[in-house]
Scaffold this motif. Structure first.
Motif, short mmCIF file in Angstrom:
data_model
loop_
_atom_site.label_atom_id
_atom_site.label_comp_id
_atom_site.label_asym_id
_atom_site.label_seq_id
_atom_site.Cartn_x
_atom_site.Cartn_y
_atom_site.Cartn_z
N ASP A 161 -2.40 3.45 9.94
CA ASP A 161 -1.35 3.33 10.95
C ASP A 161 -0.34 2.26 10.56
OD1 ASP A 161 -2.45 5.32 12.49
OD2 ASP A 161 -3.55 3.95 13.81
N ASP A 162 -0.82 1.17 9.95
CA ASP A 162 0.10 0.12 9.50
C ASP A 162 1.08 0.67 8.46
OD1 ASP A 162 -1.10 -1.86 11.07
OD2 ASP A 162 -2.53 -2.39 9.48
N VAL A 163 0.58 1.49 7.55
CA VAL A 163 1.44 2.04 6.50
C VAL A 163 2.51 2.93 7.11
CG1 VAL A 163 1.49 3.47 4.43
CG2 VAL A 163 -0.41 1.90 4.80
N MET A 176 0.13 11.18 5.07
CA MET A 176 -0.63 10.69 3.92
C MET A 176 -2.10 10.78 4.28
SD MET A 176 0.77 6.84 4.43
CE MET A 176 2.39 7.48 4.88
N SER A 177 -2.90 11.18 3.32
CA SER A 177 -4.31 11.41 3.62
C SER A 177 -5.12 10.12 3.54
CB SER A 177 -4.89 12.42 2.62
OG SER A 177 -4.96 11.85 1.32
N GLU A 178 -6.29 10.17 4.14
CA GLU A 178 -7.19 9.03 4.09
C GLU A 178 -7.60 8.72 2.65
OE1 GLU A 178 -9.23 5.82 5.53
OE2 GLU A 178 -8.04 7.20 6.76
N ASP A 179 -7.77 9.80 1.86
CA ASP A 179 -8.15 9.60 0.46
C ASP A 179 -7.03 8.92 -0.32
OD1 ASP A 179 -9.98 10.19 -1.86
OD2 ASP A 179 -8.21 11.31 -2.51
N VAL A 188 0.84 -1.20 0.00
CA VAL A 188 0.00 0.00 0.00
C VAL A 188 0.87 1.25 0.00
CG1 VAL A 188 -1.77 1.29 1.24
CG2 VAL A 188 -1.89 -1.22 1.14
N LEU A 189 1.95 1.24 0.78
CA LEU A 189 2.87 2.38 0.78
C LEU A 189 3.47 2.58 -0.61
CD1 LEU A 189 4.44 4.58 2.26
CD2 LEU A 189 6.14 2.85 2.89
N ASP A 190 3.83 1.49 -1.27
CA ASP A 190 4.34 1.56 -2.64
C ASP A 190 3.33 2.26 -3.55
OD1 ASP A 190 5.31 1.12 -5.20
OD2 ASP A 190 5.12 -1.05 -5.12
N ALA A 191 2.05 1.88 -3.44
CA ALA A 191 1.02 2.49 -4.28
C ALA A 191 0.87 3.98 -4.00
CB ALA A 191 -0.30 1.77 -4.07
N ILE A 192 0.96 4.38 -2.74
CA ILE A 192 0.85 5.80 -2.39
C ILE A 192 2.03 6.58 -2.94
CG2 ILE A 192 0.90 7.44 -0.47
CD1 ILE A 192 -0.63 5.31 1.17
N MET A 193 3.22 5.99 -2.84
CA MET A 193 4.42 6.73 -3.22
C MET A 193 4.69 6.69 -4.71
SD MET A 193 7.13 5.96 -0.15
CE MET A 193 8.28 7.18 -0.80
N SER A 194 4.35 5.57 -5.38
CA SER A 194 4.77 5.48 -6.79
C SER A 194 3.75 4.86 -7.72
CB SER A 194 6.08 4.70 -6.90
OG SER A 194 5.85 3.31 -6.82
N GLY A 195 2.55 4.54 -7.24
CA GLY A 195 1.51 4.13 -8.15
C GLY A 195 1.24 2.65 -8.25
N TYR A 196 2.12 1.77 -7.78
CA TYR A 196 1.93 0.33 -7.80
C TYR A 196 1.75 -0.20 -9.22
CZ TYR A 196 0.46 -4.33 -6.30
OH TYR A 196 0.38 -5.68 -6.08
N ARG A 197 2.78 -0.84 -9.72
CA ARG A 197 2.81 -1.44 -11.06
C ARG A 197 2.93 -0.40 -12.17
NH1 ARG A 197 3.80 -6.51 -9.18
NH2 ARG A 197 1.95 -7.57 -8.38
N ASP A 234 14.33 11.65 -0.79
CA ASP A 234 14.47 11.68 0.67
C ASP A 234 13.30 12.42 1.32
OD1 ASP A 234 16.82 10.28 0.55
OD2 ASP A 234 18.13 12.04 0.74
N ALA A 235 12.88 13.53 0.69
CA ALA A 235 11.78 14.31 1.26
C ALA A 235 10.48 13.51 1.26
CB ALA A 235 11.61 15.61 0.48
N ASN A 236 10.25 12.75 0.22
CA ASN A 236 9.04 11.93 0.16
C ASN A 236 9.11 10.75 1.13
OD1 ASN A 236 6.95 12.69 -2.12
ND2 ASN A 236 8.97 13.22 -2.90
N VAL A 237 10.31 10.21 1.30
CA VAL A 237 10.49 9.15 2.29
C VAL A 237 10.20 9.70 3.69
CG1 VAL A 237 12.25 7.76 3.43
CG2 VAL A 237 12.05 7.72 0.93
N GLU A 238 10.71 10.88 3.98
CA GLU A 238 10.47 11.49 5.28
C GLU A 238 8.98 11.76 5.49
OE1 GLU A 238 11.35 12.75 9.02
OE2 GLU A 238 12.67 11.77 7.56
N ARG A 239 8.31 12.15 4.42
CA ARG A 239 6.87 12.37 4.50
C ARG A 239 6.15 11.09 4.90
NH1 ARG A 239 3.23 14.12 -0.81
NH2 ARG A 239 1.16 14.02 0.18
N ALA A 240 6.60 9.96 4.33
CA ALA A 240 5.98 8.67 4.68
C ALA A 240 6.29 8.29 6.12
CB ALA A 240 6.48 7.59 3.73
N VAL A 241 7.52 8.50 6.54
CA VAL A 241 7.91 8.16 7.91
C VAL A 241 7.08 8.95 8.91
CG1 VAL A 241 9.79 8.34 9.59
CG2 VAL A 241 10.24 7.43 7.30
N GLU A 242 6.79 10.20 8.58
CA GLU A 242 6.00 11.06 9.48
C GLU A 242 4.51 10.78 9.37
OE1 GLU A 242 7.13 15.00 8.46
OE2 GLU A 242 9.17 14.81 9.27
N GLY A 243 4.13 9.90 8.45
CA GLY A 243 2.72 9.54 8.32
C GLY A 243 1.88 10.60 7.67
#
Length: 892
Positions: free
Chosen positions: A869-871, A813-816, A742-751, A802-811
């Motif tokens: 929260d899992d992501v 990401m929106s519900e949408d 799911v994190l992959d899909a949020i960050m780069s679209g998945y496939r 790095d900035a996008n990775v940090e964004r993921a680490v800090e959580g």
């Protein structure tokens, strides 16, 4: 003929259905107020061809073809517009824009005369005018008495240059086109053709219907149509054809004069995507009002320029041309199973074509008819056609072309289409010469080459509620149960009965590859995979290849990252013998020296060629940076220093160690009886002896970094590659692997490209591409981000990653975003593993890895169970120290 367009969409005739007042006496083109005309264009080239054909080119690029045809006092004027049609609409793909423009231009108001005036002129001289659009062109014509050909030339030339696309006419024709689109939805023939095109073609724009899709069509504006007309209706994009009882020189002079004021336009060059090779059978079903079934069975083939064109066309005639043809005799007379049957070898000049058989049948006979058609088509692979059949087909093809050019209209259509597709207006003559050279052996060879089970397509129009059960099951995601059987020697066997098509896939997997190779033996498993089909005690490599070719089967052996495997797909009737050959290759390969020398040389050559590819270079740098205790340090194909010393003895040792029953799995999926399939597998694989001291392959491998590792390779390529890898999780870590997906899909679209990284880096123009993926398996691997950029932008790309990775680490990401990612993953996964070979591989690997053969059934539930929260948690777990691998022309 194979190269003719099988379906063209015609607009309503300008002279039909548009009632106007009778033409006043003397109303004619000459009555138009005179204008100051520029001097006529000059011809830069004039060629006199056989059959009184003249091919000429004006200095503005207009192609002119004239043929004197003095059989009757009639003539036809035609203009073909290249780079139009549904496949050539670029950013307007799916709008049916070419068809809309054709409707408005055909007989529409120009700067010279009104629509009503044009209609009166055509009616006065007893002409007939119309237009049509196909996937790759638009055509306009006026058929007229020969004495009025000069007027017809002016009318067509005027429409091609000076149409105003009048607002009222545009709005009216848009309503007409919408109605035509609606009418087409109840036309079985048109729906079937569109359904077949969208089944055979997955990528190429030829798959889109000529009339477009209503939603996209509704966005077409008059301004869009005007822009398209101005861009595409330029002299150098047109082929102007005049045929009839005419004087060639007078026609050439008239055409040059009527194009005097129009200069050459910009050249139109559209890069059409290549259609990828089909790897598995496809089927599409549409229920429509009616009592019967209309269905088509098709196989992808070749473009018009391919030499196999001629044998394929002969094969089509042998199957269905005339009542004495194979399928007509078999299905209409011997076994009355169909109401009609026909075939076509469709070979466009701009895309791979297909060979199709079309049939109509009653509900109680259509499935048997479908099976009989497939059997008759495949019979072409197994038997040589008789001399009588071959001679008949050749004679029929020759007669077809002669009979099809009797009238001026037919001749003009042929000349224009031939030139547009091949550059030769008399291509028919070359075509017939080549048809006469076709041999029975060539017909059999093309049948073997193209008529293969895994590339079959079926498009079915069924009555309401009559969709085939298999199609309904596929649409509902239903699958037959897979049975797991363990033989006495410990070998696991998975069998699934799937009667959708008369074919069977068999596969065998042995765990190992990078999980058991070392830095010193890297590439060994790849050589084993490449050599499994290169010889057994009773068969040579050539005999194995010849056997599978002779039955139209597909057999390949290779190594993945975690397994060495073999896969074969054959027709149901060939299963018994094919399984025997397959099993011998898997269980008793001999790795002969002479075959090894060839495979070894190719492997070393492929290793050397990595330096040609910037992507391969970057992965080589990355894998070389992975710690030595990880299987992901190894390149699957090895390095020159590890592959060069390998010998056939090394491959035999690998096979003896890892091709043992307790380390393997065999699958049989397809049109088989389960108990019979198990018995046959037991017969061929049961004699394998278990290894008494075999140690199971270990998946528990370290996956950590003590610090961030940065590796750079200076190359001579003017591009920058960036590959960042974070120690991730393995597929056995079920919950975190799902969360990381799911994190992959949020960050780069998945496939497919998308998500944060794509939107930011592509949006800023920093990268050619950027994508993330999990490089993992039963042993934990890496979450990897890969990008290509300019060399001087590598640092900026890394900073933004790095900035996008940090964004993921800090959580952050929106519900949408989270819900969209889940939906995207589930939807894309549902489109995977639809072929029996893919289903078998997924089940086999999941069973080998300890997840269970039915693990994939839980995919949607596992993704849905992931929380936001899992992501965030898995991002904090994974995103720490990393490997940064880069390549560029400059040192770093």
């Amino acid at each position: 003929m194979g190269y003719m367009v099988p379906l063209a969409v015609a607009a309503a005739s300008v002279s039909e259905g548009r009632a106007e007042a009778p033409s006043p006496p003397g109303d004619s083109i000459s009555a138009v107020p005179p204008r100051t005309n520029p001097p006529p264009r000059q011809y830069t080239k004039i060629r006199r061809l056989p059959n009184q054909v003249t091919l000429a080119t004006l200095d503005n690029g207009l192609t002119v073809i004239v043929q004197e045809h003095h059989v009757a006092p009639v003539a036809t004027v035609r203009c073909f517009v290249r780079n139009t049609g549904s496949a050539f609409e670029a950013e307007h793909l799916g709008a049916g824009l070419s068809h809309v423009v054709e409707h408005v231009v055909s007989g529409g108001t120009t700067t010279t005369r009104s629509e009503a005036e044009i209609e009166r002129i055509v009616d006065r001289f007893g002409g007939a005018t119309n237009a049509f659009t196909s996937t790759h062109m638009t055509g306009y014509f006026i058929n007229c008495p020969a004495r009025n050909v000069m007027e017809a030339i002016e009318l067509v030339a005027d429409s091609m240059q000076h149409c105003t696309l009048d607002p009222d006419e545009f709005d009216r024709e848009m309503r007409v086109v919408r109605q035509e689109l609606a009418d087409g939805e109840v036309n079985r023939r048109r729906v079937q053709w569109n359904l077949l095109g969208q089944t055979v073609y997955a990528v190429h724009p030829i798959r889109h219907p000529v009339l477009g899709y209503l939603d996209v069509l509704n966005r077409v504006t008059r301004e869009t149509a005007i822009d398209f007309y101005r861009q595409r209706y330029v002299p150098n994009n047109l082929i102007f054809v005049v045929v009839g009882a005419v004087d060639t020189e007078e026609v050439l002079e008239q055409v040059a004069g009527k194009w005097a004021g129009t200069p050459r336009g910009n050249e139109t060059l559209l890069a059409l995507p290549e259609e990828p090779q089909q790897l598995a059978p496809r089927e599409a079903v549409r229920e429509m009002d009616g009592a019967g079934y209309d269905f088509a069975i098709a196989w992808p083939t070749v473009e018009l320029s391919h030499p196999d064109l001629y044998a394929l066309d002969v094969a089509a005639y042998i199957l269905t041309e005339g009542e004495s043809s194979r399928l007509a005799r078999r299905l209409k007379h011997e076994k009355p199973l169909v109401l009609s049957v026909g075939s076509a070898s469709y070979t466009p000049h701009f895309a791979p074509g297909f060979f199709a058989v079309f049939a109509s049948a009653q509900p109680e006979t259509w499935e048997e008819a479908s099976d009989e058609i497939v059997r008759e088509v495949y019979r072409l692979r197994d038997e040589l056609v008789s001399p009588e059949e071959l001679s008949t087909a050749k004679n029929q093809k020759a007669a077809e072309l002669v009979f099809g050019a009797q009238t001026a209209r037919q001749a003009a259509d042929r000349l224009g289409r031939n030139y547009l597709a091949t550059g030769d207006p008399l291509f028919d003559h070359h075509y017939i010469e080549q048809i006469q050279k076709v041999t029975a052996e060539e017909v059999r060879e093309v049948a073997r080459r193209y008529f293969v089970p895994e590339r079959v397509n079926r498009a079915i129009i069924a009555p309401p509620g009559g969709a085939p059960r298999a199609a309904l099951d596929a649409a509902d995601g239903h699958e037959d149960e897979v049975r797991l059987v363990r033989l006495d020697n410990g070998l696991r066997v998975l069998v699934k009965r799937h009667t959708h098509l008369p074919m069977v896939n068999m596969q065998a997997f042995a765990l190992g590859a990078s999980l058991v190779d070392t830095e010193e033996t890297a590439g060994r498993a790849a050589l084993v995979g490449a050599m499994l089909d290169k010889g057994t005690p009773s068969r040579s490599a050539h005999e194995i290849a010849d056997y599978f070719d002779s039955i139209g089967g597909r057999f390949n052996t290779r190594a993945g990252r975690n397994t060495v495997y073999a896969s074969a797909t054959v027709l149901r009737d060939d299963f018994d013998r094919a399984l025997e050959v397959f099993a011998e290759c898997v269980t008793d390969p001999t790795f002969p020296d002479e075959e090894f020398a060839t495979v070894h040389r190719r492997a070393l050559g492929a290793i050397d060629r990595r330096s040609d590819n910037p992507h391969a270079e970057a992965f080589e740098v990355f894998h070389g940076a992975v710690p030595a205790d990880s299987p992901y340090r190894l390149l699957q194909d090895g390095k020159r220093e590890t592959v060069e010393p390998l010998t056939p003895a090394d491959l035999r040792a690998y096979h003896e160690a890892y091709f043992v029953p307790q380390n393997m799995i065999v699958t049989v999926f397809g049109d088989v009886e389960i108990d019979e399939a198990v018995d046959r597998v037991r017969r061929h694989f049961g004699p394998m002896q278990p290894a008494p001291n075999f140690r199971p392959v270990d998946f528990d491998r370290p996956n950590h970094l003590a610090e961030t590792l940065v590796h750079h390779k200076q190359t001579a390529k003017d591009t920058g590659m960036v590959l960042v890898g974070y120690p991730g999780v393995g597929i056995l870590d079920r919950e975190d692997h799902a969360a990381l997906s799911v994190l992959d899909a949020i960050m780069s679209g998945y496939r497919y490209p998308g998500g944060w990284l794509h939107n930011e880096l592509r949006g800023a123009g920093l990268v050619y591409f950027v994508h993330a993926f999990q490089l993992t398996g039963p042993a934990p691997g890496y979450f990897t981000i890969f990008a290509q950029t300019q060399p001087d932008q590598i640092d900026d790309v890394l900073a933004r990653i790095d900035a996008n990775v940090e964004r993921a680490v800090e959580g952050r990401m929106s519900e949408d975003e989270f819900q969209t990612a889940q939906e995207r993953i589930i939807a894309l996964h549902a489109q995977e593993n639809t072929a029996i070979a893919d289903q078998a591989m997924q089940a086999a690997l999941d069973e080998l890895y300890g997840l269970g053969y039915d693990y994939d059934r839980t995919f949607e539930a596992r993704i849905q169970a992931v929380t936001l929260d899992d992501v965030a948690r898995v991002a904090r777990r994974v995103f720490g120290d990393r490997i940064v691998a880069t390549t560029s022309p400059e040192p770093r």
